[in-house]
Write a protein that holds these residues in place. Structure first.
Motif, short mmCIF file in Angstrom:
data_model
loop_
_atom_site.label_atom_id
_atom_site.label_comp_id
_atom_site.label_asym_id
_atom_site.label_seq_id
_atom_site.Cartn_x
_atom_site.Cartn_y
_atom_site.Cartn_z
N VAL A 192 0.87 -1.18 0.00
CA VAL A 192 0.00 0.00 0.00
C VAL A 192 0.91 1.23 0.00
O VAL A 192 1.78 1.38 0.87
N LEU A 193 0.72 2.05 -1.02
CA LEU A 193 1.57 3.24 -1.18
C LEU A 193 1.11 4.34 -0.22
O LEU A 193 0.00 4.29 0.30
N PRO A 194 1.96 5.34 -0.01
CA PRO A 194 1.61 6.38 0.97
C PRO A 194 0.29 7.10 0.69
O PRO A 194 -0.35 7.60 1.61
N ASP A 195 -0.14 7.13 -0.57
CA ASP A 195 -1.43 7.80 -0.85
C ASP A 195 -2.61 6.82 -0.76
O ASP A 195 -3.74 7.18 -1.08
N GLY A 196 -2.33 5.58 -0.37
CA GLY A 196 -3.43 4.63 -0.18
C GLY A 196 -3.64 3.70 -1.37
O GLY A 196 -4.40 2.72 -1.26
N ARG A 197 -3.00 3.97 -2.51
CA ARG A 197 -3.18 3.05 -3.64
C ARG A 197 -2.52 1.71 -3.34
O ARG A 197 -1.48 1.67 -2.68
N VAL A 198 -3.13 0.63 -3.85
CA VAL A 198 -2.55 -0.69 -3.61
C VAL A 198 -1.82 -1.16 -4.86
O VAL A 198 -2.39 -1.15 -5.96
N TRP A 199 -0.57 -1.53 -4.70
CA TRP A 199 0.19 -2.11 -5.82
C TRP A 199 0.18 -3.63 -5.65
O TRP A 199 0.73 -4.15 -4.69
N ASN A 200 -0.46 -4.31 -6.60
CA ASN A 200 -0.42 -5.77 -6.54
C ASN A 200 0.68 -6.29 -7.46
O ASN A 200 0.48 -6.45 -8.65
N GLY A 201 1.83 -6.53 -6.88
CA GLY A 201 2.95 -7.07 -7.65
C GLY A 201 3.30 -8.46 -7.15
O GLY A 201 4.47 -8.82 -7.05
#
Ligand code: 2HG
Ligand code: ZN
Length: 472
Positions: free
Chosen positions: A168-177
């Protein structure tokens, strides 16, 4: 008000209400620092982590991610402002997938290292990461600090096992890697930016990790070595004789061994010596002939004068008792007095020189202290720890630590080494990083930090010091 908004995201199960319990999240394991927190949150889903970070981003609230809180560099506790939240991953506990064919495991950040090991064994495989704190330390924390441990000489540090990440990035977006591929060369290796970033770029919520073949044979020996000079040659002989089977080659100084014996009542299996090495060989083949290989190696080491005594464990119980002499070092040193840790690494060929030079310089300068190094010989990573026993009537010397550190770090650097091999930077080594790494290197680090976390809400003050961003 803010606390209520957090509570409405995580529900009552996700916020630590009890003050005593919360203290455990605010203070570090070594007892070096206790911070304050706006609140301690224990989100139960990735979506909740995302909502928390969105709110923190909007309100510019510092987020301190925390796993098992076994960190040794004060990297996972909040500062004293009371304005930061602790985000514990302790409820992200699902093992999502274990695959014995692809040799991968996908698990959430709060699963402990010991639980991952057990899950791997269930499908006849090995989760290779192993270290003394594995019962409490979590996957997210191990990746965030790129933990090393006692099997790194064979399997590498945590990042060497890392295949994919969910963050989860600092702005709340989720990176699914969360790719489970053993090869993936598509663009920048983003997963490796988060490994070792100590929670300063985002919150790791799950990871895909490599598994290895489960060992079917194992031999453990405890060896006494006569001198620092012997240490390097002992390792090189072992590496050659082990033919790829060496799983651990752990160094213990005589002083360190005396400490576990004295503090914890353990017994040494060999005669008293200034240096010891614990050796473990493993193989996925039950009939690999490890005992013959180990005996052959020890005979050669004794003959060459690289060892003066050695005992091979005759059963699992004895092997475990040898390992306790190594794994209980941290606990014994914690009990013994003021503890100054130096997690240095040098090229393996220089370990003997590091030991000689540090002991000579420190004992000459500080006759009151115990120089008690131990560590991962095969990786050139020595915990050059110094203990000052309790001295009634004498206060802790505020700059003793700085003086000792300067000596150890200078010697390690002159031998081509590093001041942080596996424990990271946290808060206590920020100055060391910023005063010893080149301007170019620090610039690159700051650019990365800024690109991910321009507002500096992610674990502020850890790894890099906080640079005030002035309003335009
Ligand atoms: C270990 O090798 C850990 O056991 C802890 O890295 C080291 O306590 C230490 O200094
Ligand atoms: Zn270590």
């Amino acid at each position: 008000m803010l606390v209520q908004r957090f509570a409405s995201i995580v529900g009552s199960a996700g916020i630590v209400a009890d003050a005593d319990v919360a203290r455990g999240y605010r203070a570090d394991w070594r007892g070096l620092f206790e911070g304050e927190a706006l609140c301690v949150l224990r989100p139960g889903t990735v979506e909740q982590v995302s909502q928390i970070l969105k709110l923190c981003h909007a309100e510019r609230i510092g987020v301190v991610p925390q796993g098992g809180n076994t960190n040794l560099t004060v990297g996972a506790v909040p500062d004293r402002t009371g304005q930061q939240i602790v985000l514990s991953t302790s409820r992200l506990r699902r093992i999502r997938d274990v695959d014995a064919v692809d040799m991968t495991i996908v698990a959430e950040a709060g699963v402990t290292i010991a639980e991952l090991q057990a899950a791997a064994i269930d499908v006849d495989t090995l989760f290779p990461l192993s270290f003394a704190a594995e019962g409490s330390a979590t996957l997210g924390g191990a990746i965030s600090t790129n933990a090393g441990g006692t099997a790194a000489v064979r399997y590498g540090s945590t990042r060497d096992l890392l295949l994919g990440l969910e963050v989860v990035l600092p702005d709340g977006r989720v990176w699914n890697g969360l790719r489970r591929l053993h090869k993936d060369n598509a663009g920048y290796a983003l997963r490796h930016l988060f490994a070792g970033a100590e929670g300063t770029l985002g919150v790791i919520t799950a990871a895909a990790m490599k598994l290895a073949p489960l060992p079917r044979a194992r031999e453990v020996a405890f060896c006494a070595l006569p001198s620092e000079d012997a240490v390097g040659d002992f390792w090189m002989l072992l590496r050659a004789a082990g033919e790829g089977a060496v799983r651990a080659a752990e160094y213990i100084s005589g002083t360190s061994l005396d400490l576990v014996v004295y503090e914890l009542g353990l017994r040494a299996p060999v005669h008293a010596s200034p240096h010891y090495v614990l050796v473990e060989l493993t193989s996925a083949r039950a009939e690999a002939g490890l005992r013959d290989r180990l005996e052959g190696f020890l005979a050669e080491a004794l003959e060459q004068g690289l060892a003066t005594d050695a005992v091979i464990a005759q059963n699992e119980q004895q092997a475990a008792s040898f390992w306790r002499l190594r794994e209980d070092q941290t606990e014994a040193q914690k009990r013994a007095g003021l503890n100054f840790k130096h997690d240095v690494a040098v090229p393996v060929s220089k370990v003997g020189e590091l030991l000689v030079k540090c002991r000579a310089a420190l004992e000459a300068r500080f006759p009151d202290v115990l120089v008690a190094p131990f560590g991962h010989l095969g990786d050139g990573n020595i915990h050059m720890n110094i203990i000052r026993p309790p001295m009634p009537g004498r206060d802790t010397l505020p700059d003793l630590e700085a003086h000792i550190g300067a000596i150890v770090y200078e010697i390690a650097a002159a031998l081509g080494g590093t001041f942080s091999a596996e424990h990271g930077i946290g808060t206590i080594k920020v100055k060391q990083l910023e005063t010893t790494r080149s301007a170019v290197e620090l610039d690159m680090m700051r650019v990365i930090k800024d690109a991910f976390d321009g507002q500096c809400i992610m674990n502020p003050g850890k790894v890099l010091s906080i640079v005030e961003v002035l309003p335009i």
